[in-house]
Scaffold this active site. Structure first.
Site, PDB file in Angstrom:
ATOM      1  CB  ALA A   1      10.290  65.257  49.147  1.00  0.00           C
ATOM      2  CE1 TYR A   2      15.398  68.914  49.157  1.00  0.00           C
ATOM      3  CE2 TYR A   2      17.409  67.778  49.792  1.00  0.00           C
ATOM      4  CZ  TYR A   2      16.519  68.823  49.953  1.00  0.00           C
ATOM      5  OH  TYR A   2      16.760  69.770  50.914  1.00  0.00           O
TER       6      TYR A   2
ATOM      7  CB  ILE B   1       7.099  68.167  52.335  1.00  0.00           C
ATOM      8  CG1 ILE B   1       6.222  66.952  52.650  1.00  0.00           C
ATOM      9  CG2 ILE B   1       7.893  67.935  51.042  1.00  0.00           C
ATOM     10  CD1 ILE B   1       5.040  66.782  51.702  1.00  0.00           C
ATOM     11  CE  LYS B   2      15.874  72.074  53.193  1.00  0.00           C
ATOM     12  NZ  LYS B   2      16.913  71.322  52.455  1.00  0.00           N
ATOM     13  CB  THR B   3      10.397  69.756  47.942  1.00  0.00           C
ATOM     14  OG1 THR B   3      10.806  69.113  46.729  1.00  0.00           O
ATOM     15  CG2 THR B   3       9.254  70.724  47.658  1.00  0.00           C
TER      16      THR B   3
END
Length: 281
Positions: free
Chosen positions: A155-156, A190-192
């Site tokens: 999520a960028y 989630i990766k952010t």
């Protein structure tokens, strides 16, 4: 979230997370997204088999890669290490405005055939092409969940409107928004971005409503201790770990960095003590 009630999803998520609910995942999509020049600091790591063998030996919890690298080097990922296949990407060869869209490289079935434990895709929240990536993610998530596979969203927040309104994509308000949007669109992990402080990252974690949030490792820091301190703050903020690429493969001693990160993430060790124990300082 209904998908999290699915036994298959829960079991596969546990391939990445230890009993403490935290994970250290190695990212290996840089050759496509940034280009092979990312490997010039330690050129032997351009060979995915070499670096994946090293990170697995050092005790990494999971490895993320694109489908092609999984075909080339997937055998290096041992059975007790989680395998995450990312289905979307883009190159830096495109003109800048066109880099705000990630295209789909493969399908859920392809990832499953490659032995994936989780399936990942990127959404650039705030991009002019946001709607295309939302549809991509929705289709991937729906099909993967039907088959019992967890879905990870990178999520960028990114785009000219983000820069204009917030000044930078790491502003906690927009990172928090992206994390919440990821949770509401069906992500199981989630990766952010790191937001710059423990206090603001804690808000990102809370906004994700119980979906595990992992920090994106970002550019290599000159001093390994500086990166360990950031990861320590992520854990203190309630984050579930980190997905790290350059801060591992651009170092001459990636195994030492991984072991130090494991000390911080899984053993709650002080970053300086972890760095000293692994010979990083």
């Amino acid at each position: 979230m209904e998908a999290l009630q699915n036994l298959g999803i829960r079991r596969r998520l546990k391939r990445f997370f230890r009993r403490d609910g935290r994970a250290l995942i190695f990212a290996m999509d840089h050759g496509f997204e940034h280009g092979p020049t990312d490997f010039e600091p330690v050129w032997e790591h351009v060979n995915p088999k070499v670096i994946i063998r090293k990170v697995v030996r050092a005790g990494i919890d999971g490895v993320m890669m694109l489908p092609g690298i999984a075909r080339i080097a997937g055998d290096e990922v041992k059975p007790d290490v989680g395998l995450m296949i990312k289905l979307t990407s883009k190159t830096n060869l495109r003109p800048k405005p066109d880099q705000l869209l990630q295209s789909q490289l493969a399908y859920v079935e392809d990832a499953i055939k490659l032995g994936a434990d989780a399936i990942a895709a990127t959404v650039y929240w705030g991009s002019p092409q946001e709607d295309t990536m939302i549809r991509q993610f929705a289709e991937i998530a729906s099909y993967a969940h039907d088959l019992g596979y967890p879905v990870v969203q990178f999520a960028y927040p990114r785009g000219p409107y983000i820069d204009e309104k917030y000044g930078k994509k790491e502003d906690y308000r927009v990172v928090m928004y992206g994390a919440r949007a990821a949770a509401e669109s069906g992500a199981d992990m989630i990766k952010t971005y790191w937001t710059g402080s423990k206090e603001t990252f804690a808000k990102v974690v809370e906004a994700a409503a119980g979906v595990p949030v992992l920090m994106s490792g970002g550019a290599k820091t000159d001093n390994p201790l500086d990166f360990l301190k950031v990861v320590w703050e992520v854990i203190e903020a309630g984050g579930s770990g980190a997905v790290v690429g350059r801060n591992i493969f651009q170092r001459e001693n990636p195994e030492s960095m991984i072991r130090a990160l494991i000390r911080v993430i899984h053993r709650n060790e002080d970053p300086e003590e972890a760095a000293k124990a692994e010979g990083l300082i």
